[in-house]
Design an enzyme around this catalytic site. Structure first.
Site, short mmCIF file in Angstrom:
data_model
loop_
_atom_site.label_atom_id
_atom_site.label_comp_id
_atom_site.label_asym_id
_atom_site.label_seq_id
_atom_site.Cartn_x
_atom_site.Cartn_y
_atom_site.Cartn_z
N GLY A 46 15.59 -70.46 31.55
CA GLY A 46 14.90 -70.39 32.80
C GLY A 46 13.81 -69.54 32.75
CD GLN A 51 11.21 -64.10 33.67
OE1 GLN A 51 11.64 -65.30 34.26
NE2 GLN A 51 11.83 -63.56 32.81
CB CYS A 92 15.70 -60.86 31.45
SG CYS A 92 14.47 -61.26 32.40
CG LEU A 93 12.97 -65.32 28.38
CD1 LEU A 93 12.14 -66.47 28.71
CD2 LEU A 93 13.07 -65.50 26.82
CG HIS A 135 18.51 -63.99 35.69
ND1 HIS A 135 18.88 -63.10 34.75
CD2 HIS A 135 17.17 -64.27 35.51
CE1 HIS A 135 18.06 -62.87 33.96
NE2 HIS A 135 16.77 -63.30 34.25
CD GLU A 136 15.48 -67.63 35.81
OE1 GLU A 136 14.44 -67.25 36.13
OE2 GLU A 136 15.72 -67.65 34.71
CG HIS A 139 13.01 -63.11 37.31
ND1 HIS A 139 12.71 -61.96 37.12
CD2 HIS A 139 13.92 -63.68 36.48
CE1 HIS A 139 13.20 -61.81 35.65
NE2 HIS A 139 13.79 -62.60 35.47
O1 GNR Z 1 17.27 -67.12 28.84
C1 GNR Z 1 17.70 -66.73 29.68
N1 GNR Z 1 19.25 -66.62 29.58
C2 GNR Z 1 20.02 -66.15 30.78
C3 GNR Z 1 21.41 -65.97 30.42
C4 GNR Z 1 22.14 -65.53 31.43
C5 GNR Z 1 21.69 -65.39 32.42
C6 GNR Z 1 20.44 -65.74 32.90
C7 GNR Z 1 19.41 -66.18 31.83
S1 GNR Z 1 17.95 -66.62 32.29
C8 GNR Z 1 17.10 -66.07 30.86
C9 GNR Z 1 15.62 -66.27 30.76
C10 GNR Z 1 15.13 -65.57 31.80
O2 GNR Z 1 14.51 -64.29 31.79
N2 GNR Z 1 14.90 -66.09 33.06
O3 GNR Z 1 14.17 -65.35 34.08
NI NI Z 2 14.86 -63.21 33.68
#
Ligand code: GNR
Ligand code: NI
Length: 167
Positions: A46, A51, A92-93, A135-136, A139
């Site tokens: 995601g 980001q 998270c990236l 999670h997204e 952000h």
């Molecule tokens: O690649 C991603 N893996 C992930 C694993 C568990 C919960 C959320 C994520 S999202 C993350 C990519 C990212 O940073 N998205 O904002």
């Molecule tokens: Ni993330």
């Protein structure tokens, strides 16, 4: 194909509150394409516009086994219902190298627009996809998964990230 630069913690732009998208014009379509390219290149499942330093309510997700299998675009997403609890390990990236268990809702409903401006609803339950959606959307509100950790774990995580940046 155009890659955008992914911002890393503690970039202050990661704290921006994303604004709703008013019109899905060509700039937004290009942004969506670039976000997919950037997400696939970084091997994430995601990516939120926040980001890459664009404070708009836009998320791309792909939970396919293969690249470009299941592309999903969320514009102006809103969680309309949430209940229960689940804990999954997250990465998270924008927090490279950090993986921690995070507690979130186990059942959510959300509404959003797709890239053709059509509203849709997603129900997600008790899985990684449900965790990723939350999670997204975090952000877009300027929130990172470390904000969900206990103060002790959060301060350890921040130290670890600071070390990673030095190395
Ligand atoms: O690649 C991603 N893996 C992930 C694993 C568990 C919960 C959320 C994520 S999202 C993350 C990519 C990212 O940073 N998205 O904002
Ligand atoms: Ni993330």
């Amino acid at each position: 194909m155009a890659l955008r630069k992914i911002l890393y913690y503690p970039d202050p732009k990661l704290k921006a509150i994303a604004q709703p998208i008013i019109e899905i014009n060509n700039d937004i379509k290009k942004l969506i394409d670039d976000m997919f390219d950037t997400m696939y290149e970084a091997k994430g499942c995601g990516l939120a516009a926040t980001q890459i330093g664009v404070p708009l309510q836009l998320v791309v997700i792909d939970f396919g086994e293969e690249k470009k299998q299941n592309p999903l675009v969320l514009i102006n997403p809103v969680i309309t219902e949430q209940s229960g609890e689940q804990t999954f390990e997250e990465g998270c990236l924008s927090l490279p190298g950090l993986y921690e268990k995070v507690k979130r809702a186990s059942n959510i409903k959300l509404t959003a627009l797709d890239e053709k401006n059509t509203p849709f609803e997603i129900c997600a339950k008790e899985d990684y996809f449900c965790q990723c959606l939350q999670h997204e959307i975090d952000h877009l509100q300027g929130k990172l998964f470390i904000d969900h950790l206990s103060p002790l774990k959060r301060s350890r995580a921040k130290k670890k990230l600071a070390k990673g940046l030095e190395a």
